[in-house]
Design a protein around this motif. Structure first.
Motif, mmCIF file in Angstrom:
data_model
loop_
_atom_site.group_PDB
_atom_site.id
_atom_site.type_symbol
_atom_site.label_atom_id
_atom_site.label_comp_id
_atom_site.label_asym_id
_atom_site.label_seq_id
_atom_site.Cartn_x
_atom_site.Cartn_y
_atom_site.Cartn_z
ATOM 1 N N ARG A 356 0.881 -1.168 0.000
ATOM 2 C CA ARG A 356 0.000 0.000 0.000
ATOM 3 C C ARG A 356 0.915 1.213 0.000
ATOM 4 N N LEU A 357 0.702 2.114 -0.971
ATOM 5 C CA LEU A 357 1.532 3.315 -1.035
ATOM 6 C C LEU A 357 0.818 4.431 -0.284
ATOM 7 N N GLN A 358 1.547 5.072 0.572
ATOM 8 C CA GLN A 358 0.906 6.033 1.457
ATOM 9 C C GLN A 358 1.725 7.321 1.515
ATOM 10 N N HIS A 359 1.088 8.434 1.194
ATOM 11 C CA HIS A 359 1.786 9.723 1.292
ATOM 12 C C HIS A 359 1.347 10.421 2.572
ATOM 13 N N VAL A 360 2.266 10.581 3.492
ATOM 14 C CA VAL A 360 1.984 11.329 4.712
ATOM 15 C C VAL A 360 2.493 12.747 4.466
ATOM 16 N N TRP A 361 1.569 13.660 4.242
ATOM 17 C CA TRP A 361 2.024 15.030 3.951
ATOM 18 C C TRP A 361 1.776 15.922 5.149
ATOM 19 N N PHE A 362 2.575 16.970 5.211
ATOM 20 C CA PHE A 362 2.456 17.872 6.353
ATOM 21 C C PHE A 362 2.437 19.310 5.876
ATOM 22 N N GLY A 363 1.839 20.158 6.695
ATOM 23 C CA GLY A 363 1.816 21.591 6.411
ATOM 24 C C GLY A 363 3.169 22.191 6.735
ATOM 25 N N LEU A 364 3.402 23.369 6.257
ATOM 26 C CA LEU A 364 4.712 23.983 6.468
ATOM 27 C C LEU A 364 4.860 24.499 7.889
#
Ligand code: ARG
Length: 569
Positions: A356-364
């Motif tokens: 499972r490909l998972q992008h954990v993105w965050f705010g600046l």
């Protein structure tokens, strides 16, 4: 079996008796001790579907089977809430078992599964700046949490070590540096050279041509160009390594983008073969407009490949080599489209295996203006931020402990500074933007790293005092749970494995940070109302045992966040 599981099974069986096949019986911790320790809100839904009175149905559930030992009572409240009160004995036994377990009760849900985490991943020849801190700190906390859950984690620092900038850099390095500077090369010098060389490409076509030629030579494997490029990487890794050491971050792999270069041609060939890549104005693209994902370029008009191509090849290589259950990427929010695009393409190519490909993105993370006295341009270097944190912590330490040895004060200041920065980041949901302020990050009395470190140090000292005054080992005392504050604290201790599991499942270290902050708050109300060392011996021993469990959980949890826990503070 733990208390929660016993309660869940008892309720599920009771629901099954009253309303066969309904599948209800979910138990959650109560928000308010007046409503018991745990509650179940399923009766309303089941009654509605069955056309029954919810309160009566809840009553029937509660009376259907004899209460298990661990429960003191089960009551119905309001329209049909089922409130469960645990027996103090069961809670005490649960805490004892948790504290005696080396994993503090954390279930090994990841056993036998491999996870690749791609985080930090800075670009070579540029200093790490404040934008890289979140990827590094959040990625590392996820890494530690997943390991605690039993996953076999492969932490991969996917360095940006390939790309068109290297032609510009090589020319700049050869032209704008003195021998002396080349001898003592730093990332800062490389950055200066890049800016200078890039600037010249704007108004000097011959220079631009030379940079292009250098890039072509590098890509063709020219020895001299490769040697310079390797030097850039070596210098950058050394500097990054210094920051990672300070942050306590370790990687299993340092596979930069260059590692995947030989696989890019075959990747585009596969895309063409599967009919996914089409030609557009001389470039090869994957048209994802129908999926609402715009267009991804996989090969430029000049034959060069780009970021998307590398990431597709990287998935292929990681799946073939590691066969992971998940691949997690931690980057800022601006890359969301890129990840959606190549995740989609990898799926369409059937490259993902079971992953499972998972992008954990965050705010600046932003700094309010005038936070820094020393600014290099507009970008704040990560190292400058860490230095400033340590310096500010040092002032606090010097003021409160002028008599402590110099080495201890220095180490403590570093631990507090790093802890403050990490916690300021980890205590927020990754998907939010952070405005970082020193006042908040270093506050000793708010939701901050130093506050948790301080609570930990105070617990250490209490345990130590007990050992000295009583001559017994806190962990060997029998635990009893009496007062409501004791019970509230003990129940929260029991929630530790859940907090770790949820933080890992959601890839949100903030879940664990919130849990630990609450633990400290509950501990502090317990400590204010319940003297430990001054209580009569039986109560004192039981309370110190609870303190010992809290201390273990706090230390364990902070370790999973990568926050240092100095012995005294
Ligand atoms: N080097 C990129 C940057 O600094 C981050 C790379 C993230 N990982 C990836 N596989 N794309 O923005």
């Amino acid at each position: 079996m733990d208390c929660e599981e016993i309660a869940r099974q008892w309720l599920a069986a009771a629901f099954e008796t009253v309303a066969p096949g309904c599948g209800a019986g979910k138990v959650v911790p109560s928000k308010d001790a007046r409503f018991g320790d745990w509650q179940c809100n399923d009766a309303m839904g089941v009654a509605k579907r069955a056309g029954k009175n919810p309160r009566e149905l809840a009553q029937a559930v509660v009376g259907a089977l004899p209460l298990p030992d661990i429960l003191e009572k089960a009551e119905v409240a309001g329209p049909g809430f089922i409130n469960l009160t645990l027996s103090g004995k069961a809670v005490a036994a649960g805490v004892e078992a948790l504290a005696a377990d080396a994993r503090l009760g954390v279930a090994q849900v990841g056993a036998g599964e491999r996870v690749v985490i791609d985080y930090s991943s800075p670009n070579v020849a540029k200093p790490m700046h404040i934008g890289h801190i979140r990827s590094t700190v959040i990625g590392n906390a996820i890494d530690r949490i997943l390991r605690a859950l039993g996953y076999a984690v492969i932490a991969d620092n996917h360095l940006g070590d390939w790309g068109t900038q290297f032609g510009i850099l090589i020319m700049g390095y050869r032209t704008f540096l003195t021998d002396e500077e080349r001898e003592h090369l730093t990332v800062e010098l490389l950055e200066r050279v890049y800016v200078q060389s890039y600037g010249r490409t704007k108004d000097d076509p011959a220079w631009l041509e030379q940079c292009r030629a250098a890039l072509v030579r590098l890509q063709a494997g020219d020895e001299a160009c490769l040697a310079v490029w390797k030097r850039f990487i070596e210098i950058s890794m050394k500097e990054f390594g210094r920051i990672y050491d300070r942050l306590g971050v370790k990687f299993d792999l340092w596979r930069g983008e260059s590692f995947y270069q030989p696989m890019l041609g075959p990747t585009v060939a596969l895309l063409k073969e599967k009919g996914l890549a089409t030609q557009s104005e001389g470039a090869w693209i994957v048209d994802l407009k129908e999926q609402g994902l715009e267009v991804a370029i996989v090969q430029k008009r000049d034959g060069g490949f780009n970021y998307t191509t590398t990431d597709i090849a990287t998935v292929r290589s990681r799946v073939e080599e590691f066969d992971p259950a998940r691949i997690i990427y931690v980057t800022d929010e601006r890359q969301q489209l890129h990840f959606k695009q190549f995740f989609h393409i990898c799926g369409a190519l059937g490259l993902c295996g079971k992953a499972r490909l998972q992008h954990v993105w965050f705010g600046l993370m932003r700094l309010p203006d005038a936070t820094f006295s020393t600014r290099q341009g507009n970008v704040i270097k990560l190292e400058t931020l860490l230095d400033e944190a340590a310096a500010r912590a040092r002032a606090i330490v010097d003021e409160s402990h002028p008599d402590w040895p110099e080495a201890e004060r220095a180490a403590l200041a570093e631990a507090i500074g790093i802890g403050a920065i990490k916690y300021a980041d980890l205590s927020h949901d990754p998907a939010t933007m952070i405005v970082f302020t020193w006042e908040k990050a270093l506050a000793l009395d708010g939701n901050s790293g130093p506050y948790l470190q301080y609570a930990n140090a105070r617990l250490n000292s209490l345990l130590q005092k007990y050992r000295e005054a009583v001559g017994k080992e806190p962990a060997a005392q029998p635990l009893t749970v009496g007062s409501p504050t004791e019970k509230a604290l003990a129940l929260h201790v029991l929630q530790y494995p859940n907090a770790v599991a949820r933080a890992g499942e959601l890839c949100k270290p903030s879940v664990l940070a919130d849990y630990l902050y609450q633990l400290c708050q509950l501990y502090s109300s317990f400590y204010q109302s319940s003297p430990v060392l001054k209580a009569e011996p039986a109560v004192r021993d039981a309370r110190i045992r609870l303190c010992d469990a809290v201390s273990k959980v706090l230390r364990g949890g902070l370790a999973l966040l990568g926050i240092p826990t100095p012995e005294r503070l």
